[in-house]
Design a protein around this motif. Sequence first.
Motif, mmCIF file in Angstrom:
data_model
loop_
_atom_site.group_PDB
_atom_site.id
_atom_site.type_symbol
_atom_site.label_atom_id
_atom_site.label_comp_id
_atom_site.label_asym_id
_atom_site.label_seq_id
_atom_site.Cartn_x
_atom_site.Cartn_y
_atom_site.Cartn_z
ATOM 1 N N THR A 10 10.398 9.735 -9.085
ATOM 2 C CA THR A 10 11.223 8.866 -8.239
ATOM 3 C C THR A 10 10.729 9.017 -6.815
ATOM 4 O O THR A 10 10.655 10.124 -6.293
ATOM 5 C CB THR A 10 12.709 9.263 -8.347
ATOM 6 O OG1 THR A 10 13.108 9.101 -9.697
ATOM 7 C CG2 THR A 10 13.580 8.387 -7.466
ATOM 8 N N THR A 11 10.385 7.896 -6.220
ATOM 9 C CA THR A 11 9.887 7.936 -4.848
ATOM 10 C C THR A 11 10.395 6.702 -4.104
ATOM 11 O O THR A 11 11.321 6.032 -4.565
ATOM 12 C CB THR A 11 8.344 8.071 -4.838
ATOM 13 O OG1 THR A 11 7.896 8.225 -3.500
ATOM 14 C CG2 THR A 11 7.659 6.877 -5.461
ATOM 15 N N GLU A 12 9.796 6.397 -2.955
ATOM 16 C CA GLU A 12 10.244 5.261 -2.145
ATOM 17 C C GLU A 12 8.998 4.598 -1.543
ATOM 18 O O GLU A 12 7.902 5.165 -1.620
ATOM 19 C CB GLU A 12 11.210 5.729 -1.050
ATOM 20 C CG GLU A 12 10.624 6.678 -0.028
ATOM 21 C CD GLU A 12 10.560 8.126 -0.490
ATOM 22 O OE1 GLU A 12 11.497 8.577 -1.144
ATOM 23 O OE2 GLU A 12 9.563 8.785 -0.183
ATOM 24 N N PRO A 78 3.132 1.019 -1.653
ATOM 25 C CA PRO A 78 3.016 0.227 -0.425
ATOM 26 C C PRO A 78 4.365 0.074 0.297
ATOM 27 O O PRO A 78 5.413 0.100 -0.353
ATOM 28 C CB PRO A 78 2.551 -1.147 -0.927
ATOM 29 C CG PRO A 78 2.149 -0.971 -2.335
ATOM 30 C CD PRO A 78 2.801 0.252 -2.853
ATOM 31 N N GLU A 79 4.295 -0.101 1.600
ATOM 32 C CA GLU A 79 5.518 -0.197 2.415
ATOM 33 C C GLU A 79 6.397 -1.377 1.975
ATOM 34 O O GLU A 79 7.617 -1.298 1.971
ATOM 35 C CB GLU A 79 5.148 -0.347 3.900
ATOM 36 C CG GLU A 79 6.384 -0.365 4.781
ATOM 37 C CD GLU A 79 6.064 -0.330 6.259
ATOM 38 O OE1 GLU A 79 4.871 -0.343 6.604
ATOM 39 O OE2 GLU A 79 7.019 -0.288 7.058
ATOM 40 N N PRO A 118 15.001 1.973 -3.052
ATOM 41 C CA PRO A 118 14.996 1.158 -1.838
ATOM 42 C C PRO A 118 15.413 1.932 -0.595
ATOM 43 O O PRO A 118 16.499 1.762 -0.066
ATOM 44 C CB PRO A 118 16.002 0.048 -2.172
ATOM 45 C CG PRO A 118 16.928 0.660 -3.146
ATOM 46 C CD PRO A 118 16.162 1.694 -3.895
ATOM 47 N N ARG A 119 14.593 2.822 -0.157
ATOM 48 C CA ARG A 119 14.825 3.477 1.132
ATOM 49 C C ARG A 119 13.453 3.743 1.734
ATOM 50 O O ARG A 119 12.479 3.947 1.010
ATOM 51 C CB ARG A 119 15.647 4.753 1.006
ATOM 52 C CG ARG A 119 15.031 5.815 0.163
ATOM 53 C CD ARG A 119 16.053 6.885 -0.175
ATOM 54 N NE ARG A 119 15.627 7.683 -1.297
ATOM 55 C CZ ARG A 119 14.936 8.800 -1.198
ATOM 56 N NH1 ARG A 119 14.596 9.263 -0.021
ATOM 57 N NH2 ARG A 119 14.573 9.473 -2.265
ATOM 58 N N GLU B 11 1.735 -10.785 -0.775
ATOM 59 C CA GLU B 11 3.050 -11.185 -0.268
ATOM 60 C C GLU B 11 4.134 -10.779 -1.255
ATOM 61 O O GLU B 11 4.165 -11.255 -2.378
ATOM 62 C CB GLU B 11 3.100 -12.709 -0.056
ATOM 63 C CG GLU B 11 2.091 -13.231 0.938
ATOM 64 C CD GLU B 11 2.338 -12.745 2.353
ATOM 65 O OE1 GLU B 11 3.485 -12.384 2.676
ATOM 66 O OE2 GLU B 11 1.379 -12.720 3.140
ATOM 67 N N ILE B 12 4.996 -9.897 -0.815
ATOM 68 C CA ILE B 12 6.105 -9.452 -1.658
ATOM 69 C C ILE B 12 7.412 -10.013 -1.100
ATOM 70 O O ILE B 12 8.360 -10.253 -1.824
ATOM 71 C CB ILE B 12 6.186 -7.902 -1.676
ATOM 72 C CG1 ILE B 12 4.850 -7.294 -2.120
ATOM 73 C CG2 ILE B 12 7.338 -7.405 -2.520
ATOM 74 C CD1 ILE B 12 4.484 -7.508 -3.562
#
Lengths: 123, 236
Positions: A10-12, A78-79, A118-119, B11-12
């Motif tokens: 689990t990551t972000e 990815p961000e 989602p953080r 594109e996300i």
Amino acid sequence: MIEFQIENDTTEPLGKIHGRVTWTPEKEVTPKALIVSLMWRTEGRGSEAKDTVAEVRQTPGPVFAGDPFEMEFEFEIPEEGPVTYNGKLIRVIWEVHFRADIPWAWDVTDATLITVEPRLVAR
Amino acid sequence: MIATDTRKVKEILPKVKVEEDAESLYQEDSGDTFWGGFQYVIGGIIVLLMTLGIGTFVAMIIIDDGGGLDNLFGFICFGIFGIIMLGVGCWLLSTGIYNTRVAIKLTPGRIYFKEWPLKQNDIFEFTYRRRAKVPLHLSGLTAKIICKEVATYQQGTNTRTVTEKIYEQELERVEHHSREDFISHTWVWNIPPDAPISLSVYRNEIQWSLVVGVEFLDFLNDTSEFTLLLNPERVQ
């Protein structure tokens, strides 16, 4: 047999996924490549959208039956994500995927799910 | 082992046009422009004239053939086609007239805000502004935040889209009883910590929008719609 060992499943976004895949072939083969990839895909009512975010490749030469072969990996999410999502019409699924590309035979594949929360950790 | 970046999908998130002025960021409702309304009017007139022209042509053929039951099937088919086309023409014309009337009296709505994109568990404070070209009797303002999933799929040769509303919150309704030429109100929305993140990938979307309604006593009610962009919460 394929076995995944992931330190943090689990990551972000911008987080890292470390781990190792161990593949023990049932017979001696010389794969063209062994590929571990980080990918996401959608499931649900809409047509599938998918993308491979990053991958590591190795060309190991002959691999012997019953002799485990290990591959380590480290991926960065990815961000912009997308993040793991389980909605009414749409699901977004992240997975680490392993594929042994074997000439003149079916590829050996397996995958394990990971969760992208989602953080966004401020850096 | 070092991973190679192999991303094809760049594109996300949906593309949203946000502009900046001296004080803050803003987004303008792209609907309700004079030219947009005028295009609908022209489209409606063309469809109605075409229907009338084809109708006259078909009627002349039927009359030349002497009428009778032989032409009944053709007449029914054309009748159905004509009714559909008349409906489309009238809808285009009425929408065009509505949009043009709104565009003549009101400038497009804008929302002004400080933070963009929005983040989960944050506060979104925005000011809706709209100018009336002549003073109008305003009776109320409404604002609604909506989130929906939009999934598109192929069924045979048809492309179908299904939509599911997954979040809707009406913000405080504002009562007005005054003649105004400048409409302005600020709302605050507490973004839920578990709000779904915006998504826009091939045939799968999570869309956030803000719909502001403007109600008048002496003019048509109107709405402005804005696309919001929600990102993950930023934590330390």
